[in-house]
Motif scaffolding. Structure first.
Motif, short mmCIF file in Angstrom:
data_model
loop_
_atom_site.label_atom_id
_atom_site.label_comp_id
_atom_site.label_asym_id
_atom_site.label_seq_id
_atom_site.Cartn_x
_atom_site.Cartn_y
_atom_site.Cartn_z
N ALA A 100 106.12 -15.35 36.26
CA ALA A 100 106.82 -14.60 35.21
C ALA A 100 106.00 -14.50 33.94
O ALA A 100 105.99 -13.45 33.28
CB ALA A 100 108.16 -15.26 34.92
N ALA A 101 105.30 -15.55 33.59
CA ALA A 101 104.50 -15.53 32.36
C ALA A 101 103.35 -14.54 32.47
O ALA A 101 103.05 -13.80 31.52
CB ALA A 101 103.95 -16.94 32.07
N GLU A 102 102.69 -14.49 33.64
CA GLU A 102 101.61 -13.52 33.85
C GLU A 102 102.14 -12.10 33.77
O GLU A 102 101.50 -11.20 33.22
CB GLU A 102 100.93 -13.76 35.20
N VAL A 103 103.31 -11.89 34.36
CA VAL A 103 103.91 -10.55 34.35
C VAL A 103 104.24 -10.12 32.92
O VAL A 103 103.92 -8.99 32.51
CB VAL A 103 105.18 -10.52 35.22
N ASP A 104 104.87 -10.99 32.15
CA ASP A 104 105.23 -10.64 30.78
C ASP A 104 103.99 -10.31 29.96
O ASP A 104 103.98 -9.35 29.18
CB ASP A 104 105.99 -11.80 30.12
N ALA A 105 102.93 -11.09 30.15
CA ALA A 105 101.69 -10.85 29.42
C ALA A 105 101.06 -9.52 29.83
O ALA A 105 100.55 -8.77 29.00
CB ALA A 105 100.71 -12.00 29.65
N ALA A 106 101.11 -9.22 31.14
CA ALA A 106 100.52 -7.98 31.64
C ALA A 106 101.27 -6.76 31.12
O ALA A 106 100.66 -5.78 30.67
CB ALA A 106 100.53 -7.99 33.17
N VAL A 107 102.60 -6.82 31.16
CA VAL A 107 103.40 -5.69 30.69
C VAL A 107 103.21 -5.49 29.19
O VAL A 107 103.09 -4.35 28.70
CB VAL A 107 104.88 -5.88 31.04
N ASP A 108 103.14 -6.58 28.45
CA ASP A 108 102.91 -6.48 27.00
C ASP A 108 101.56 -5.83 26.73
O ASP A 108 101.43 -4.97 25.84
CB ASP A 108 102.96 -7.88 26.38
N ARG A 109 100.55 -6.20 27.50
CA ARG A 109 99.22 -5.63 27.31
C ARG A 109 99.21 -4.13 27.62
O ARG A 109 98.59 -3.35 26.88
CB ARG A 109 98.22 -6.36 28.21
N ILE A 110 99.90 -3.74 28.68
CA ILE A 110 99.97 -2.32 29.03
C ILE A 110 100.60 -1.52 27.90
O ILE A 110 100.10 -0.46 27.50
CB ILE A 110 100.76 -2.12 30.34
N GLU A 111 101.72 -2.03 27.39
CA GLU A 111 102.43 -1.31 26.34
C GLU A 111 101.58 -1.19 25.07
O GLU A 111 101.65 -0.19 24.37
CB GLU A 111 103.74 -2.04 26.03
N ARG A 112 100.77 -2.20 24.79
CA ARG A 112 99.93 -2.18 23.58
C ARG A 112 98.68 -1.34 23.75
O ARG A 112 98.29 -0.59 22.84
CB ARG A 112 99.53 -3.61 23.20
N GLU A 113 98.04 -1.45 24.91
CA GLU A 113 96.71 -0.86 25.08
C GLU A 113 96.69 0.47 25.83
O GLU A 113 95.75 1.26 25.66
CB GLU A 113 95.80 -1.86 25.81
N VAL A 114 97.71 0.72 26.65
CA VAL A 114 97.73 1.95 27.44
C VAL A 114 98.82 2.90 26.96
O VAL A 114 98.60 4.09 26.72
CB VAL A 114 97.91 1.66 28.96
N GLY A 115 100.03 2.37 26.81
CA GLY A 115 101.14 3.20 26.35
C GLY A 115 102.45 2.75 26.96
O GLY A 115 102.48 1.85 27.81
N PRO A 116 103.56 3.36 26.54
CA PRO A 116 104.87 3.00 27.05
C PRO A 116 104.98 3.27 28.55
O PRO A 116 104.62 4.35 29.02
CB PRO A 116 105.83 3.91 26.27
N ILE A 117 105.46 2.31 29.29
CA ILE A 117 105.61 2.47 30.74
C ILE A 117 106.83 3.35 31.02
O ILE A 117 107.95 3.03 30.66
CB ILE A 117 105.78 1.10 31.43
N CYS A 118 106.57 4.48 31.68
CA CYS A 118 107.65 5.42 32.04
C CYS A 118 108.08 5.24 33.49
O CYS A 118 109.21 5.55 33.84
CB CYS A 118 107.18 6.86 31.85
N VAL A 119 107.14 4.80 34.32
CA VAL A 119 107.40 4.66 35.75
C VAL A 119 106.95 3.29 36.21
O VAL A 119 105.84 2.85 35.88
CB VAL A 119 106.64 5.75 36.56
N LEU A 120 107.81 2.62 36.98
CA LEU A 120 107.44 1.37 37.63
C LEU A 120 107.64 1.51 39.12
O LEU A 120 108.73 1.89 39.57
CB LEU A 120 108.29 0.21 37.12
N ALA A 121 106.60 1.22 39.89
CA ALA A 121 106.71 1.17 41.35
C ALA A 121 106.44 -0.26 41.80
O ALA A 121 105.31 -0.74 41.70
CB ALA A 121 105.73 2.13 42.00
N ASN A 122 107.49 -0.94 42.25
CA ASN A 122 107.36 -2.29 42.76
C ASN A 122 106.93 -2.21 44.23
O ASN A 122 107.75 -1.96 45.12
CB ASN A 122 108.71 -3.02 42.70
N VAL A 123 105.65 -2.43 44.50
CA VAL A 123 105.16 -2.31 45.87
C VAL A 123 104.63 -3.63 46.42
O VAL A 123 104.59 -3.83 47.63
CB VAL A 123 104.07 -1.23 45.99
N ALA A 124 104.26 -4.56 45.56
CA ALA A 124 103.68 -5.83 46.01
C ALA A 124 104.61 -6.52 47.02
O ALA A 124 105.82 -6.62 46.81
CB ALA A 124 103.45 -6.75 44.82
N GLY A 125 104.02 -6.96 48.12
CA GLY A 125 104.83 -7.63 49.14
C GLY A 125 103.97 -8.43 50.09
O GLY A 125 102.77 -8.15 50.26
#
Length: 257
Positions: A65-90
């Motif tokens: 969970a901590a890695e995920v929160d850090a990754a999403v925060d980085r995306i929002e700061r450095e790339v832009g607002p996330i409009c689409v999420l595809a949960n594919v990892a399995g």
């Protein structure tokens, strides 16, 4: 927000269905390909960039969970607002229940269920104030039909499927849609690991009465692109009035059950 500024986060993007989804979404979005396999996700992004797409690679473990929160925060700061999420990892770890290990059970749920929760929660927290976004979880047709040797996988996918529908109900008032795409047998590394010889695909298509497994009426194994096309449709405006839906893409293998 215009198509040129859309940011799509795809988990499990280093190979198979995840890589195909990243390719499918790269035509009208900046794709952030996330996976714990650094080399694989870097190769996918390199390929996308070579084709003129905007893409970024990010290494993270969705079960943390901590890695995920850090990754999403980085995306929002450095790339832009996330409009689409595809949960594919399995992940898939085969085995009969009576001899199944605690480690395999926990590892399966850590990615297939907890991972979907971690990433969806982090992204939803940011989508809600914007009142915009789409989430698609890649589940499995095994979530609704029993499979021998696949109890952990099927149960984890059933959990993530219902979780995504509940999430969709909660987020609907904010204009955020949540859907599921449930593949059947698809030609990926995970699928091929189950085959014992070059006749593996033929056996899957034919089915197995001894294993209580139906074959595939359409007489073909799905490609990752087949699944990616379904995801691409559900995240597009063509599906703007579709939410809480589970789109089964299995060639009729579960008879619509």
């Amino acid at each position: 927000m215009g198509a040129s500024t859309r940011v799509a986060l795809v988990t499990g993007a280093a190979q198979g269905i995840g890589a195909a989804v990243a390719r499918a979404l790269s035509g009208d979005a900046v794709v952030v390909a996330l996976d714990r396999k650094a080399e694989g996700v870097a190769a996918v992004v390199e390929q996308l960039r070579a084709q003129g797409a905007r893409a970024e690679a990010l290494v993270a473990d969705v079960s943390d969970a901590a890695e995920v929160d850090a990754a999403v925060d980085r995306i929002e700061r450095e790339v832009g607002p996330i409009c689409v999420l595809a949960n594919v990892a399995g992940v898939l770890r085969m085995g009969a229940v009576a001899s199944y290990s605690d480690a395999d059970w926990q590892a399966t749920f850590a990615v297939n269920t907890h991972g979907v929760f971690h990433v969806s929660r982090a992204v939803a927290q940011r989508m809600v104030p914007r009142k915009q976004g789409v989430i698609v979880t890649v589940g499995s047709n095994a979530a609704g039909v029993p499979r021998m040797g696949m109890a952990a996988y099927a149960a984890s996918k059933a959990a993530s499927t219902l979780f995504t529908k509940c999430l969709g109900l909660e987020l609907a008032e904010h204009g955020i849609r949540c859907n599921v795409v449930s593949p059947g047998s698809t030609d990926t590394e995970m699928q091929r690991a189950l085959w014992t010889d070059e006749q593996g695909a033929r056996a899957v298509i034919a089915g197995s009465p001894e294993a209580f497994k139906l074959g595939i009426p359409l007489r073909r194994i799905a490609t990752p692109e087949d699944i990616a096309e379904a995801v691409s449709f559900l995240v597009s405006d063509r599906a703007r009035h579709i939410t809480l839906h589970n789109l089964c893409v299995d060639g009729g293998a579960t008879l619509g059950a």
